[in-house]
Scaffold this motif. Structure first.
Motif, PDB file in Angstrom:
ATOM      1  N   VAL A   1       0.820  -1.213   0.000  1.00  0.00           N
ATOM      2  CA  VAL A   1       0.000   0.000   0.000  1.00  0.00           C
ATOM      3  C   VAL A   1       0.854   1.263   0.000  1.00  0.00           C
ATOM      4  CG1 VAL A   1      -0.316  -0.050   2.516  1.00  0.00           C
ATOM      5  CG2 VAL A   1      -1.957   1.167   1.085  1.00  0.00           C
ATOM      6  N   ASP A   2       1.960   1.259   0.743  1.00  0.00           N
ATOM      7  CA  ASP A   2       2.813   2.452   0.761  1.00  0.00           C
ATOM      8  C   ASP A   2       3.502   2.668  -0.579  1.00  0.00           C
ATOM      9  OD1 ASP A   2       2.284   3.247   3.429  1.00  0.00           O
ATOM     10  OD2 ASP A   2       3.653   1.713   4.172  1.00  0.00           O
TER      11      ASP A   2
ATOM     12  N   ARG B   1       0.948   4.155  -2.876  1.00  0.00           N
ATOM     13  CA  ARG B   1       0.781   5.584  -2.579  1.00  0.00           C
ATOM     14  C   ARG B   1       1.957   6.386  -3.146  1.00  0.00           C
ATOM     15  NH1 ARG B   1      -1.409   9.394   1.180  1.00  0.00           N
ATOM     16  NH2 ARG B   1      -0.584  11.376   0.428  1.00  0.00           N
TER      17      ARG B   1
ATOM     18  N   CYS C   1       1.559   6.809  -6.851  1.00  0.00           N
ATOM     19  CA  CYS C   1       0.541   7.830  -7.131  1.00  0.00           C
ATOM     20  C   CYS C   1       1.111   9.234  -6.919  1.00  0.00           C
ATOM     21  CB  CYS C   1      -0.678   7.630  -6.234  1.00  0.00           C
ATOM     22  SG  CYS C   1      -1.676   6.188  -6.653  1.00  0.00           S
ATOM     23  N   ASP C   2       1.832   9.409  -5.813  1.00  0.00           N
ATOM     24  CA  ASP C   2       2.433  10.716  -5.535  1.00  0.00           C
ATOM     25  C   ASP C   2       3.412  11.114  -6.629  1.00  0.00           C
ATOM     26  OD1 ASP C   2       0.967  10.817  -3.209  1.00  0.00           O
ATOM     27  OD2 ASP C   2       2.652  10.324  -1.883  1.00  0.00           O
TER      28      ASP C   2
ATOM     29  N   PRO D   1      -4.204  11.400  -6.899  1.00  0.00           N
ATOM     30  CA  PRO D   1      -4.607  10.949  -5.563  1.00  0.00           C
ATOM     31  C   PRO D   1      -4.910   9.457  -5.530  1.00  0.00           C
ATOM     32  CG  PRO D   1      -6.418  12.115  -6.611  1.00  0.00           C
ATOM     33  CD  PRO D   1      -5.240  12.257  -7.530  1.00  0.00           C
ATOM     34  N   LEU D   2      -4.572   8.845  -4.404  1.00  0.00           N
ATOM     35  CA  LEU D   2      -4.963   7.464  -4.125  1.00  0.00           C
ATOM     36  C   LEU D   2      -6.248   7.498  -3.313  1.00  0.00           C
ATOM     37  CD1 LEU D   2      -4.231   4.396  -4.171  1.00  0.00           C
ATOM     38  CD2 LEU D   2      -3.142   4.775  -1.946  1.00  0.00           C
TER      39      LEU D   2
ATOM     40  N   GLU E   1      -9.184   4.991  -1.497  1.00  0.00           N
ATOM     41  CA  GLU E   1      -9.374   3.618  -1.028  1.00  0.00           C
ATOM     42  C   GLU E   1     -10.845   3.230  -1.049  1.00  0.00           C
ATOM     43  OE1 GLU E   1      -6.930   2.588   2.634  1.00  0.00           O
ATOM     44  OE2 GLU E   1      -6.570   4.744   2.427  1.00  0.00           O
TER      45      GLU E   1
ATOM     46  N   PHE F   1      -4.754   5.639   4.128  1.00  0.00           N
ATOM     47  CA  PHE F   1      -3.499   5.642   3.369  1.00  0.00           C
ATOM     48  C   PHE F   1      -3.513   6.637   2.209  1.00  0.00           C
ATOM     49  CE2 PHE F   1      -3.438   1.536   5.469  1.00  0.00           C
ATOM     50  CZ  PHE F   1      -2.125   1.421   5.868  1.00  0.00           C
ATOM     51  N   GLY F   2      -4.684   6.975   1.730  1.00  0.00           N
ATOM     52  CA  GLY F   2      -4.794   7.870   0.583  1.00  0.00           C
ATOM     53  C   GLY F   2      -5.473   9.169   0.939  1.00  0.00           C
TER      54      GLY F   2
ATOM     55  N   THR G   1     -11.431  10.835   5.861  1.00  0.00           N
ATOM     56  CA  THR G   1     -10.380  11.654   5.253  1.00  0.00           C
ATOM     57  C   THR G   1      -9.681  12.516   6.292  1.00  0.00           C
ATOM     58  OG1 THR G   1      -9.898  13.245   3.468  1.00  0.00           O
ATOM     59  CG2 THR G   1     -11.940  13.568   4.698  1.00  0.00           C
TER      60      THR G   1
END
Length: 374
Positions: A139-140, A143, A146-147, A152-153, A155, A173-174, A197
């Motif tokens: 997951v990291d 992310r 995506c960055d 944006p990620l 979920e 995470f996003g 969020t």
């Protein structure tokens, strides 16, 4: 006694608490966007270590309003092919184009490699789905990718109430996470969803979108093309009461999953989707892949007819890129998604499952798989 595919658990204390809440709101007349909605939002955010939560009418609505806030209109959104229709449906309804990506067979989730293959110059967002309540250990890395691309990620955490990776909760995470409270989920409000969020701007936009796009609750000034996406107070009360038992329910489900892991380890050809290192799943679903060549319909029929065990549906039997309604967005084969969707089954996991029921499932699955895998 048979083992049902799913069982919704509200004990006597839960039912009494919901009844008291309903009596209160019927007395006051506060039936929507009232104190129970706020309580539910605060409790859900706290449970997941998040700053903001917005209660809405469904998990699909939660996902769509996130994508509308990001503004995916006329642009691409990467989604995994192994997920429910709503993941892509929310993209289309928000004005975007779903781009289907293949998945990692070990997690049924996007991997950095499958995501990189699906990114385009027109990508506006990426949706990561936590199938069965398992958070991929990558997951990291997802992310970070995506960055790196400036997108944006998001979920889709519809399955993942209380799940985590390295102590961090699903949905955090996003940019935002979308949760579902459909009746079969680990905790439910009957119907409903939640946006989670850290962004106060996204929180505010979600509140506007859920109430017909109104700038404030008490005015008729409409500033967005919103919908009637509110969660009623009755649903919020049910959700808030059930949420109190989330940790208890997850422990019960994890105990069942551990017994399944041990039993299936000795079963030639069947491949359980195991919890990845560092991840802590809620086991909304326990997914296993049948051996190649085993007839899934025959397998499910045999465990039901011979042992009284009902399997809880596939997650999912047809990948998104092969769904008829999504044919306009099809770009080519996705071999891993097609393989796992053809072979996967879900073993029953209930929040109050007994040892006898667990053994009944293990006996049924073991005997029928050995016979059919021959």
């Amino acid at each position: 006694m048979g083992v049902p595919a799913a069982r919704i658990v509200f004990d006597e204390n839960d039912r009494a608490a919901v009844a008291d809440a309903v009596a209160e709101m019927l007395t006051t007349g506060a039936l929507t966007l009232g104190p129970w909605t706020e309580r539910f939002e605060q409790a859900f955010a706290a449970e997941h270590g998040a700053s903001h939560a917005v209660a809405v009418s469904s998990g699909t609505a939660a996902l769509e309003m996130i994508l509308r806030t990001v503004d995916v209109r006329g642009r691409d959104v990467v989604v995994p092919a192994v997920t429910f229709y709503a993941t892509a449906g929310a993209v289309v309804h928000a004005g975007g184009r779903p781009v289907f990506a293949d998945v990692d067979p070990a997690t049924l989730a996007l991997s950095p490699e499958t995501l990189a293959a699906a990114l385009t110059p027109e990508t506006a967002a990426v949706v990561l789905v936590h199938i069965g309540g398992l958070v991929t250990p990558e997951v990291d890395a997802l992310r970070a990718l995506c960055d790196q691309h400036g997108v944006p990620l998001v979920e889709d955490a519809a399955h993942a109430h209380g799940s985590s990776h390295d102590g961090r909760a699903a949905g955090t995470f996003g940019l935002a996470g979308a949760f579902s409270f459909y009746p079969t989920k680990v905790t439910t409000s009957g119907e409903g969803g939640m946006v989670l969020t850290e962004s106060p701007e996204l929180r505010d936009e979600a509140r506007i979108y859920r109430d017909q796009g109104k700038g404030s609750f008490s005015t008729n000034h409409h500033v967005r093309l919103g919908y009637s996406w509110r969660m009623s107070e009755l649903h919020a009360a049910v959700g808030a009461v059930h949420l109190r038992r989330l940790k208890e329910f997850i422990e019960a489900r994890r105990a069942v999953a551990r017994r399944y892991d041990s039993a299936l380890a000795g079963l030639d050809g069947m491949e359980p989707v195991l919890e990845p290192p560092g991840s802590r799943g809620n086991y909304y679903k326990y997914v296993a892949l049948l051996a190649p060549g085993v007839d899934r319909a025959a397998f499910k029929r045999a465990v039901a007819e011979e042992y009284g065990v009902r399997l809880s549906g596939e997650v999912y039997d047809l990948p998104l890129h092969l769904q008829p309604v999504l044919a306009p967005y099809r770009r080519g084969p996705l071999p891993v998604a097609e393989d796992v969707c053809a072979r996967q089954v879900c073993l029953p996991v209930h929040s109050d499952m007994t040892e006898d029921e667990t053994e009944q499932v293990i006996e049924a699955v073991s005997a029928v798989h050995r016979r059919l895998a021959g």
